[in-house]
Motif scaffolding. Structure first.
Motif, PDB file in Angstrom:
ATOM      1  N   VAL A 114       7.320   2.382   2.975  1.00  0.00           N
ATOM      2  CA  VAL A 114       6.054   2.998   3.377  1.00  0.00           C
ATOM      3  C   VAL A 114       5.213   3.396   2.170  1.00  0.00           C
ATOM      4  O   VAL A 114       5.705   4.054   1.252  1.00  0.00           O
ATOM      5  N   GLU A 115       3.951   2.990   2.217  1.00  0.00           N
ATOM      6  CA  GLU A 115       2.955   3.396   1.221  1.00  0.00           C
ATOM      7  C   GLU A 115       1.846   4.155   1.954  1.00  0.00           C
ATOM      8  O   GLU A 115       1.041   3.548   2.655  1.00  0.00           O
ATOM      9  N   PRO A 116       1.811   5.469   1.858  1.00  0.00           N
ATOM     10  CA  PRO A 116       0.742   6.238   2.509  1.00  0.00           C
ATOM     11  C   PRO A 116      -0.616   5.866   1.906  1.00  0.00           C
ATOM     12  O   PRO A 116      -0.732   5.723   0.685  1.00  0.00           O
ATOM     13  N   LEU A 117      -1.624   5.703   2.758  1.00  0.00           N
ATOM     14  CA  LEU A 117      -2.947   5.294   2.284  1.00  0.00           C
ATOM     15  C   LEU A 117      -4.032   6.346   2.509  1.00  0.00           C
ATOM     16  O   LEU A 117      -4.806   6.620   1.608  1.00  0.00           O
ATOM     17  N   ALA A 118      -4.113   6.892   3.719  1.00  0.00           N
ATOM     18  CA  ALA A 118      -5.206   7.824   4.013  1.00  0.00           C
ATOM     19  C   ALA A 118      -4.944   8.571   5.307  1.00  0.00           C
ATOM     20  O   ALA A 118      -4.284   8.064   6.215  1.00  0.00           O
TER      21      ALA A 118
END
Length: 148
Positions: A114-118
Motif C-alpha cells: 500500500v502506498e497512501p496517496l491522498a
C-alpha cells in the motif's frame, strides 16, 4: 510521509487522479497511520484475518468506454459513503495504490504493498451525492439492513 498526505477537495481532482494512474483504490477507515500497522482487514462476520486491506478499485473498466470518468468515480465513492455512520466519525475515505492480493468475502479487493496517496475531503462526498442523484436510475450506497 503519511502525515503529509494531500487532501483532494473536488470530485474533479479525484477523477483526474484516476485518469492519470492505474491501480488506484479507495479505502474508508481511520486512515493509513492506523491501517499500515498491520496491512490486513478482518471479516466482520467470522473474525477471520484477511490477507490485505479491504478497498475498492477506482480503475475504470473497459466496458465503461468513453463515458465520464467523473460519474464512474462518483459511483465508486458513493457506494460506501454510509461507513462513517456505521463505524464512527473518524472513518473517512483515502486513496491508495497497491497490489491486489485476493478477494474478501464481499468480493472486494484485498490490497497489499500500500502506498497512501491522498485524503478525500467531506465536500467531495457531498458533491458525489449530487452527481448520483442527477442520474436517471435509482441508486443507493451498498448498505446492509440490520435484519434480512
Amino acid at each position: 510521509m503519511i502525515s503529509t498526505l494531500t487532501t483532494l477537495h473536488t470530485l474533479d481532482e479525484v477523477a483526474e487522479r484516476v485518469r492519470r494512474q492505474n491501480h488506484l483504490y479507495v479505502r474508508w477507515s481511520l486512515g493509513p497511520e492506523t491501517d499500515l500497522r498491520d496491512t490486513s482487514s478482518r471479516d466482520e462476520l467470522t473474525g477471520v484475518t484477511l490477507p490485505g486491506l479491504s478497498a475498492n478499485s477506482l480503475d475504470v473498466e473497459s466496458w465503461w468506454r468513453d463515458r465520464p470518468v467523473r460519474i464512474w468515480v462518483a459511483r465508486r465513492l458513493y457506494d460506501y459513503c454510509h461507513l462513517p455512520r456505521h463505524r464512527g466519525s473518524g472513518v473517512r475515505p483515502w486513496l491508495l495504490r497497491g497490489r491486489e492480493n485476493g478477494r474478501g468475502p464481499d468480493n472486494e479487493p484485498l490490497v497489499t504493498h500500500v502506498e497512501p496517496l491522498a485524503w478525500v475531503a467531506d465536500e467531495v462526498i457531498q458533491e458525489v451525492t449530487g452527481v448520483i442523484e442527477e442520474q436517471p436510475g435509482p441508486w443507493g450506497p451498498v448498505e446492509r439492513n440490520e435484519q434480512p
